[in-house]
Design an enzyme around this catalytic site. Structure first.
Site, short mmCIF file in Angstrom:
data_model
loop_
_atom_site.label_atom_id
_atom_site.label_comp_id
_atom_site.label_asym_id
_atom_site.label_seq_id
_atom_site.Cartn_x
_atom_site.Cartn_y
_atom_site.Cartn_z
N ASP A 293 0.85 -1.18 0.00
CA ASP A 293 0.00 0.00 0.00
C ASP A 293 0.89 1.24 0.00
O ASP A 293 1.89 1.30 0.72
CB ASP A 293 -0.90 -0.02 1.25
CG ASP A 293 -1.94 1.08 1.23
OD1 ASP A 293 -3.05 0.80 0.78
OD2 ASP A 293 -1.63 2.20 1.67
N HIS B 189 -6.13 14.63 -7.59
CA HIS B 189 -6.25 13.24 -8.02
C HIS B 189 -5.47 12.96 -9.31
O HIS B 189 -5.07 11.82 -9.56
CB HIS B 189 -7.73 12.88 -8.22
CG HIS B 189 -8.48 12.77 -6.93
ND1 HIS B 189 -8.43 11.66 -6.13
CD2 HIS B 189 -9.30 13.66 -6.29
CE1 HIS B 189 -9.19 11.84 -5.06
NE2 HIS B 189 -9.72 13.06 -5.12
N GLU C 119 -5.08 2.51 -3.76
CA GLU C 119 -3.62 2.66 -3.79
C GLU C 119 -2.91 1.36 -3.41
O GLU C 119 -1.72 1.36 -3.09
CB GLU C 119 -3.18 3.79 -2.85
CG GLU C 119 -3.35 3.51 -1.38
CD GLU C 119 -4.72 3.89 -0.84
OE1 GLU C 119 -4.82 4.14 0.37
OE2 GLU C 119 -5.69 3.95 -1.64
#
Length: 380
Positions: A249, A262, A292
């Site tokens: 992650d 974004h 993610e």
């Protein structure tokens, strides 16, 4: 994927240009041979041979010009193909249709000419029309050319019959053209069937690609990775092959999205996909698990080997350099397959390891055996 498709398209176009250049050279040689036969043929009139000699010279010049155009990369090959189709149609109607009908003395001579090359050249042109255009337009062009050519022959046969020329071979000429028409119709139907099959196959492959590919990064998506995980579990149960599962992650990704937007977040995800892939083996399965989070399946890999391989990936991610983006780090959790594991159990252990990596400092790799020690430490 788009880059790969473009490379394949360019490679195929180069192959077509090479084949057409070879065909052009062979065409010039065939024209020279046909002219030699025309020159020594005593049965034809001087006017007939002169017309064909001029035609051979012009046609050879066209072949040479096409070979030259094929070497010019800026000229689209589709334009050259369609130009040649027009030339072939004019050639067929003029010198395999009108000229023989005017100069040949009888139906028997027309029969010999038709069997020799006329009907085959006509069919080749019609098939080429179906190939260069969509099926409907190609079929219309092919049928029109064939019917015009057949009409020229029928008019001449009818004229011979009216003036009393022996028409003993007229029926055979008509039969040959009717059989050629039936063959052409079959080829058009076959082309339509093939075009429909290609559309269905392409649509099916596109749906498969969309179903198993992450649209942003181009990596395999969660569905694809899950199927590969189930396959690896089956191989491990049957043959005892070891493998590991890694979930990682991106650290502080929400904060990065909030500060930079974004769009920058998407650029980071794509950069991670492009950076990590070269540091993995061809047999490894790397994809986007969601958000993610990424997943890596490492077949025939022990826990220690997986840790070393993933450390190379971790270091590579730190080296990513994007404008106005802080150093990118990730937290890795690794689980090794144990006998009796299901897809849910091994993913759960990998997820626990990743959670421990994030809660104990981030930018690190936690393997399955470290989880219990980490939990004990957390409860003190």
């Amino acid at each position: 994927m788009m880059q790969h498709i473009e490379q394949e398209r360019l490679r195929f176009e180069q192959q077509r240009r090479l084949i057409y250049r070879i065909a052009g050279v062979l065409g010039v040689l065939a024209i020279l041979y046909a002219q030699c036969i025309n020159f020594i043929d005593p049965s034809s009139s001087y006017a007939y041979r002169a017309i064909y000699a001029l035609n051979h010279i012009a046609f050879a010049g066209v072949c040479i010009a096409v070979v030259w155009m094929l070497r010019r990369q800026h000229i689209p090959i589709d334009r050259i193909e369609r130009l040649m189709l027009v030339i072939f149609i004019v050639q067929s109607l003029g010198f395999n249709g009108i000229v023989p009908a005017i100069f040949l003395p009888s139906p028997s001579a027309m029969l010999i000419d038709a069997i020799g090359d006329d009907i085959w050249f006509l069919l080749i042109i019609c098939v080429l029309a179906v190939h260069l255009y969509d099926v409907r337009r190609g079929a219309l062009i092919a049928a029109s050319v064939f019917l015009v050519s057949f009409g020229i022959v029928m008019i001449q046969l009818a004229r011979w019959r009216l003036i009393g020329v022996d028409a003993a071979n007229s029926q055979q000429v008509i039969s040959i053209y009717l059989m050629a028409g039936a063959l052409l119709g079959f080829l058009i139907v076959l082309s339509a069937y093939r075009a429909q099959a290609e559309r269905l196959r392409t649509g099916y492959e596109l749906m498969i690609h969309m179903a198993y590919t992450d649209t942003l990064t181009g990596l395999p998506n969660r569905r694809r990775l899950y199927e590969e995980l189930c396959r690896l579990i089956g191989m491990a149960d049957r043959y005892g092959q070891e493998f590991c599962v890694c979930l990682f992650d991106i650290d502080h990704f929400k904060q990065l999205n909030d500060q930079h937007g974004h769009l920058v977040g998407d650029q980071v995800l794509c950069a991670i996909a492009q950076t990590a892939l070269p540091h993995l083996r061809a047999v490894d399965h790397f994809g986007r698990w969601g958000g993610e989070e990424f997943a890596i399946l490492l077949p025939q890999t022990s826990l220690s080997d997986a840790q070393m391989a993933l450390d190379r990936v971790r270091m590579a991610l730190q080296a990513i350099n994007l404008a106005d983006v802080p150093t990118i780090t990730a937290s890795f959790g690794v689980a090794e397959y144990l006998p009796g594991d299901t897809s849910e159990s091994i993913l759960h252990r990998a997820d626990q390891s990743m959670y421990l990596a994030k809660t104990t400092g981030r930018n690190r790799i936690v393997v399955d055996g470290d989880v219990e020690a980490g939990l004990r430490y957390a409860h003190r």
